[in-house]
Design an enzyme around this catalytic site. Sequence first.
Site, PDB file in Angstrom:
ATOM      1  N   ALA A  33      66.859 -16.574  72.828  1.00 42.22           N
ATOM      2  CA  ALA A  33      68.047 -16.703  73.740  1.00 42.22           C
ATOM      3  C   ALA A  33      68.512 -18.148  73.797  1.00 42.22           C
ATOM      4  CB  ALA A  33      67.671 -16.400  75.391  1.00 42.22           C
ATOM      5  N   CYS A  34      67.834 -19.273  73.724  1.00 41.77           N
ATOM      6  CA  CYS A  34      68.073 -20.668  73.863  1.00 41.77           C
ATOM      7  C   CYS A  34      69.069 -20.893  72.672  1.00 41.77           C
ATOM      8  CB  CYS A  34      66.786 -21.428  73.863  1.00 41.77           C
ATOM      9  SG  CYS A  34      67.209 -23.130  73.962  1.00 41.77           S
ATOM     10  N   PRO A  35      70.448 -21.467  72.743  1.00 44.99           N
ATOM     11  CA  PRO A  35      71.164 -21.701  71.483  1.00 44.99           C
ATOM     12  C   PRO A  35      70.536 -23.221  71.034  1.00 44.99           C
ATOM     13  CG  PRO A  35      72.178 -22.562  73.795  1.00 44.99           C
ATOM     14  CD  PRO A  35      71.102 -21.740  74.183  1.00 44.99           C
TER      15      PRO A  35
END
Length: 298
Positions: A33-35
Amino acid sequence: MSANAVTSFRGSIEKGGKFEPEKGRYHLYVQYACPWSTRNSIVHQIKGLEDIVGLTVLSPRYGEHGWPFAAADPYPGAEPDPIHDSKYIKDLYLRADPNYAGSFSVPLLWDKKLDTAVNNESTDIIRILNTAFNDFLPAEKASIDVYPRARRAEIDEVNGWIQETVNKGVYIAGNATTQEAYEKAVTALFASLDKLEVILGKSEYVVGGQLTEVDVRLFPTIARFDTCYYGLFKCNLRTIRDGYPALYGWLRRLYWKNTAFSSTIDFKHVKAHYWGSTPSLNPNGIIPLGPVPDILPL
């Protein structure tokens, strides 16, 4: 998730240093999820480091203890910590430094030999993965360079305005507490998206006609834009898929033609985190069904 997470471990992997390049010595902790984390997963795959640097994916459901491993939250796709069977990423931070007071963020690059953190700054880790393990790679992978020396000045300049107005800009807009701050961030964001549209209308990649870390750093934000930032963060002047044909074409080519991009983002994880872990913006935790498909096919 914050765009301004404090990164306190800034070690480098280099010959003759504290952290020597070695096959199997290091492990990378990431989240789909974390860019910021996705940047590192992409380079990890582009360089073919799967058998040289281990990789573990955490759960997207960020809570009071931060990012959990499968031991604390068995979300589909989340994995256990293979080194210490930790419950949360913060357990590793505190193992490395019991007095650590920074952000318990991902990515985190870990040294199994010294049992400590090497680095938790995504830009540093991109560049570590880009060159540190070339001696262990076949020639075709070792030759891949996402930060070529001849283009570094231009890469740094373009990274600068993209980072401030796009990658961080969506967060500034989404976390704004005044109308003025929100409008300032959104205006700057879409001015930069307009600029990128012009660039990518003339070139396959953002800098120099070749894949560089600029593309790697920009991709996670653009890939999440229509799914999360357009609605949840109110960055809603235009969607990428309907408002930016050249930019969306760039996104689609990377996603559908290069598995390093498509396999390192999971839109179920993305939605679960953004829409399910931000009660201030989505108090009922309702996760949207669309857009469908996540990325339009070529």
